[in-house]
Design an enzyme around this catalytic site. Structure first.
Site, mmCIF file in Angstrom:
data_model
loop_
_atom_site.group_PDB
_atom_site.id
_atom_site.type_symbol
_atom_site.label_atom_id
_atom_site.label_comp_id
_atom_site.label_asym_id
_atom_site.label_seq_id
_atom_site.Cartn_x
_atom_site.Cartn_y
_atom_site.Cartn_z
ATOM 1 N N GLU A 1 -28.235 -3.326 56.776
ATOM 2 C CA GLU A 1 -27.931 -2.158 57.627
ATOM 3 C C GLU A 1 -27.196 -2.571 58.903
ATOM 4 O O GLU A 1 -27.443 -2.030 59.972
ATOM 5 C CB GLU A 1 -29.205 -1.394 58.008
ATOM 6 C CG GLU A 1 -29.709 -0.422 56.972
ATOM 7 C CD GLU A 1 -28.734 0.680 56.595
ATOM 8 O OE1 GLU A 1 -27.827 1.017 57.388
ATOM 9 O OE2 GLU A 1 -28.861 1.195 55.483
HETATM 10 C C1 LIG Z 1 -31.395 -7.808 49.952
HETATM 11 C C2 LIG Z 1 -30.170 -7.087 50.415
HETATM 12 C C3 LIG Z 1 -30.053 -5.733 50.178
HETATM 13 C C4 LIG Z 1 -28.890 -5.057 50.550
HETATM 14 N N1 LIG Z 1 -28.736 -3.739 50.194
HETATM 15 C C5 LIG Z 1 -27.514 -3.170 50.356
HETATM 16 C C6 LIG Z 1 -27.250 -1.870 49.831
HETATM 17 O O1 LIG Z 1 -28.136 -1.225 49.243
HETATM 18 N N2 LIG Z 1 -26.018 -1.348 49.987
HETATM 19 C C7 LIG Z 1 -25.020 -2.034 50.614
HETATM 20 O O2 LIG Z 1 -23.923 -1.513 50.695
HETATM 21 N N3 LIG Z 1 -25.235 -3.265 51.116
HETATM 22 C C8 LIG Z 1 -26.453 -3.840 51.006
HETATM 23 N N4 LIG Z 1 -26.671 -5.101 51.502
HETATM 24 C C9 LIG Z 1 -25.588 -5.798 52.162
HETATM 25 C C10 LIG Z 1 -25.825 -5.986 53.654
HETATM 26 O O3 LIG Z 1 -25.675 -4.775 54.333
HETATM 27 C C11 LIG Z 1 -24.869 -7.076 54.109
HETATM 28 O O4 LIG Z 1 -25.379 -8.303 53.604
HETATM 29 C C12 LIG Z 1 -24.714 -7.142 55.615
HETATM 30 O O5 LIG Z 1 -24.038 -6.008 56.086
HETATM 31 C C13 LIG Z 1 -23.947 -8.381 56.056
HETATM 32 O O6 LIG Z 1 -22.778 -8.557 55.326
HETATM 33 P P1 LIG Z 1 -22.471 -9.969 54.623
HETATM 34 O O7 LIG Z 1 -23.632 -10.349 53.824
HETATM 35 O O8 LIG Z 1 -21.166 -9.880 53.952
HETATM 36 O O9 LIG Z 1 -22.392 -10.989 55.829
HETATM 37 P P2 LIG Z 1 -21.110 -11.275 56.720
HETATM 38 O O10 LIG Z 1 -20.470 -9.995 57.128
HETATM 39 O O11 LIG Z 1 -20.261 -12.288 56.044
HETATM 40 O O12 LIG Z 1 -21.776 -11.924 58.015
HETATM 41 C C14 LIG Z 1 -22.186 -13.288 58.062
HETATM 42 C C15 LIG Z 1 -22.573 -13.636 59.503
HETATM 43 O O13 LIG Z 1 -21.444 -13.446 60.355
HETATM 44 C C16 LIG Z 1 -21.765 -12.564 61.414
HETATM 45 N N5 LIG Z 1 -20.601 -11.727 61.717
HETATM 46 C C17 LIG Z 1 -19.827 -11.063 60.831
HETATM 47 N N6 LIG Z 1 -18.856 -10.398 61.480
HETATM 48 C C18 LIG Z 1 -19.032 -10.617 62.794
HETATM 49 C C19 LIG Z 1 -18.376 -10.188 63.981
HETATM 50 N N7 LIG Z 1 -17.339 -9.344 63.932
HETATM 51 N N8 LIG Z 1 -18.837 -10.627 65.171
HETATM 52 C C20 LIG Z 1 -19.921 -11.438 65.243
HETATM 53 N N9 LIG Z 1 -20.584 -11.882 64.160
HETATM 54 C C21 LIG Z 1 -20.151 -11.476 62.955
HETATM 55 C C22 LIG Z 1 -22.927 -11.742 60.903
HETATM 56 O O14 LIG Z 1 -23.717 -11.205 61.970
HETATM 57 C C23 LIG Z 1 -23.675 -12.751 60.051
HETATM 58 O O15 LIG Z 1 -24.535 -13.504 60.870
HETATM 59 C C24 LIG Z 1 -27.859 -5.769 51.207
HETATM 60 C C25 LIG Z 1 -28.015 -7.117 51.483
HETATM 61 C C26 LIG Z 1 -29.142 -7.785 51.096
HETATM 62 C C27 LIG Z 1 -29.261 -9.262 51.380
#
Ligand SMILES: Cc1cc2nc3c(=O)[nH]c(=O)nc-3n(C[C@H](O)[C@H](O)[C@H](O)COP(=O)(O)OP(=O)(O)OC[C@H]3O[C@@H](n4cnc5c(N)ncnc54)[C@H](O)[C@@H]3O)c2cc1C
Length: 601
Positions: free
Chosen positions: A442
């Site tokens: 989220e």
């Molecule tokens: C168990 C689980 C359930 C989930 N359920 C859903 C779901 O039902 N529907 C759905 O759509 N998604 C879902 N997600 C996805 C979740 O919302 C994303 O994992 C989350 O938004 C982070 O995206 P990412 O994993 O690509 O990480 P990334 O975006 O790659 O981020 C990696 C790191 O970089 C940091 N970062 C990224 N961009 C920036 C920035 N601009 N400035 C500073 N720091 C930054 C982040 O804070 C993080 O620490 C789920 C994830 C998990 C693990």
């Protein structure tokens, strides 16, 4: 092992003594309710959560869903619990009577859902996602979409999902690639891939309604080009009965450290067969729609984190009363009986921290739920608008603070158990693993920090911030006992310093200084703001407890209120002072992280 999920005395204190939830009853929307109906529904939730959800929490963690013979295999208890939740009317609990709902206040529904998450976050995920998806259709869908999907979702015949994330686009939704091509039949053809979609496949219901973000061919770049679509697993007839398979398929199940009972899926759209999607609302407004729902979804994540923290606290509290180990430092006689570990000050430290984090987080999120109620139903229009502004400002805090401190509480619960806490024979390690998701999904807490310092603070010429300070002022002035006045003073002093630092950060941002430099320490700002807000929550509770203590008639009641005051003291003595470091780093616009180079690692 205790079966207490959330202490009912504490919940009643927070709902009725601090938040005066009964004051909602005269409002038209809740006119058929009274305290007895609120309590009855809370009692049902607590009982059902203990009997149907908690009972398979560990089993679902150990035996996670598997994909076999073209089907997702799940424990049968998950379906039984999902059906019980749906049949009791909880999916539609907040909704209008005409939609089969109970028109319950958000404050009461949030409390009810707290029991289910505390009992079993994995199984609770399915109905919660269904409510969230149904909400999008209820608010932004057209009449036909509402008539087709809502009755089946609200009764638990179908579940829902939120499909935003793609393999290359998580935090940065502007970069999603899933496409939507219009057809002459009015629907769109969806093509693309989503990842981490919770509940994206399951064996609980006849159909799954995916709420999918995609870009219509030729849409503007970035977030302004994102649209929202309903994509059912099975296409449906005019009454919503499932017909032929739609072209959305499971590309794989993802295996996680916690929340294992909720399937986590990679989904492909339009790969094997045409995938029909139905546009919700206007084209290119999809992210706006999603974000309008985000306040509640993010509040839900914060709430979940607080109650999983709470659950670990309840377990470790009981353990600490039973486990005999050692003697007080002052006891020199080795033949004297050993004491329960709760007699050791260091164990009390860990229990007090858990109490401060989980009850503080619960207070914060229940306050947020009350803001939702006021935004939707306050008879005074100005108060409705103000509640909306406060909610908007506090959403990143309500999501991030409990999700940072809930896992910290669980970490301390493990420590209270000692070696036993590190084993899978005891429940607290699962609490920690489950809760560790909450700072990530989220919108990660890093993204919440940017949202708070980069956007929310300055919105509407900082009107939300002014309203928050007025709200705090009421409780600062309500502190009457010497202890509460001391705490009010330290909160007020910290607040003044935070205001000064906010003004200087604002000047730098508005003055066109490099925003990268100002926002580099956004996480410190979120910590500062979060701790001040939770200190305020503790002052509110302390003010009420101090007054009630004067007339408390039983030992049990006196113990309860003294416990509240001691936890408030813990927060003011041990936690609030930790923001001093944030203030220094923010005041100096410390550039250590900003100027570190990737090549220097
Ligand atoms: C168990 C689980 C359930 C989930 N359920 C859903 C779901 O039902 N529907 C759905 O759509 N998604 C879902 N997600 C996805 C979740 O919302 C994303 O994992 C989350 O938004 C982070 O995206 P990412 O994993 O690509 O990480 P990334 O975006 O790659 O981020 C990696 C790191 O970089 C940091 N970062 C990224 N961009 C920036 C920035 N601009 N400035 C500073 N720091 C930054 C982040 O804070 C993080 O620490 C789920 C994830 C998990 C693990």
């Amino acid at each position: 092992m205790t079966d207490t999920l959330i202490d009912r005395r504490d919940l009643a204190f927070q709902l009725y003594e601090v938040l005066d939830t009964e004051s909602l009853i005269p409002r038209d929307r809740f006119s058929e309710h009274n305290k007895d109906t609120f309590d009855a529904v809370i009692e049902t939730a607590d009982k059902m959560a203990r009997e149907e959800f908690a009972t398979h929490n560990s089993a679902a963690d150990k035996d996670e869903p598997r994909f076999e013979d073209g089907q997702v295999k799940m424990l049968p208890q998950v379906k039984k619990a999902f059906d019980a939740y749906s049949e009791a009317g909880f999916i539609a609990g907040r909704y209008d009577y005409e939609l089969g709902g109970m028109q319950l206040p958000e404050s009461v529904m949030a409390a009810c859902n707290g029991f289910f998450t505390a009992a079993n976050p994995g199984t609770a995920g399915y109905p919660f996602l269904t409510t969230a998806a149904a909400n999008l259709i209820r608010i932004f869908g057209n009449g036909q979409q509402q008539a087709t999907f809502l009755p089946h979702m609200l009764t638990g015949r179908f579940t829902g999902t939120m499909a935003l994330t793609e393999p290359h686009a998580g935090s940065s939704l502007a970069d999603i690639r899933t496409s939507a091509t219009p057809t002459e039949d009015g629907h769109y053809l969806i093509k693309g891939a989503k990842i981490y979609i919770s509940g994206g496949e399951q064996s609980l219901t006849e159909n799954i309604v995916h709420m999918v973000l995609a870009k219509i061919k030729g849409a503007p770049a970035g977030v302004k080009g994102i649209s929202l679509f309903i994509v059912p697993k099975f296409r449906v007839d005019a009454e919503g009965n499932p017909e032929e398979r739609n072209g959305v398929s499971l590309a794989g199940l993802i295996h996680k450290m916690g929340y294992r009972g909720t399937t986590s899926t990679a989904l492909s759209f339009g790969d094997d067969a045409p995938c029909h999607g139905y546009l919700v609302g206007e084209p290119h407004q999809g992210l706006k729609y999603m974000f309008q729902m985000m306040n509640e979804a993010r509040l839900g994540v914060g709430f979940g984190a607080a109650v999983i923290g709470y659950r670990g606290y309840m377990h470790s509290l009981e353990y600490a009363k039973d486990r005999l180990q050692g003697r007080k430092p002052s006891e020199k006689n080795p033949d004297s009986p050993q004491v329960p570990i709760i007699e050791h000050a260091d164990v009390r430290r860990m229990l007090l921290a858990q109490k401060a984090y989980s009850e503080g987080g619960l207070a914060l999120c229940l306050y947020g739920a009350r803001l939702v109620d006021d935004q939707n139903t306050h008879p005074d229009e100005q108060k409705r608008v103000e509640a909306g502004k406060l909610l908007d400002l506090l959403t990143p805090v309500m999501k991030a603070w409990p999700s940072e401190y809930g896992p910290k509480a669980n970490d301390l619960a493990i420590q209270v158990y000692g070696g036993a806490g590190y084993t899978r024979e005891y429940p607290v390690e699962q609490c920690w693993r489950d809760n560790r998701l909450n700072p990530i999904h989220e919108g990660t807490n890093g993204i919440q920090a940017l949202d708070l310092l980069g956007r929310k603070i300055w919105q509407d010429q900082s009107h939300g911030l002014q309203l928050l300070m007025q709200e705090m002022q009421v409780d600062l002035e309500a502190a009457t006992t010497e202890r509460c006045q001391q705490w009010a003073l330290s909160l007020s002093e910290t607040l003044q310093q935070a205001v000064k630092v906010t003004q200087s950060l604002g000047k730098s941002l508005m003055g066109g200084n490099n925003p990268d430099a100002v926002l580099a320490n956004a996480s410190c700002y979120l910590h500062l703001f979060g701790h001040i807000t939770v200190a305020w929550m503790w002052l509110r509770q302390a003010n009420v407890a101090a007054k009630a203590l004067e007339s408390a008639s039983s030992n049990e009641e006196r113990n309860f209120y003294n416990g509240k005051l001691q936890a408030a003291q813990y927060f003011f003595h041990w936690e609030l002072p930790t923001v001093a470091q944030d203030l220094v780093l923010l005041r100096n616009q410390d550039d250590t992280c900003l100027n570190m180079q990737a090549d220097w690692f």
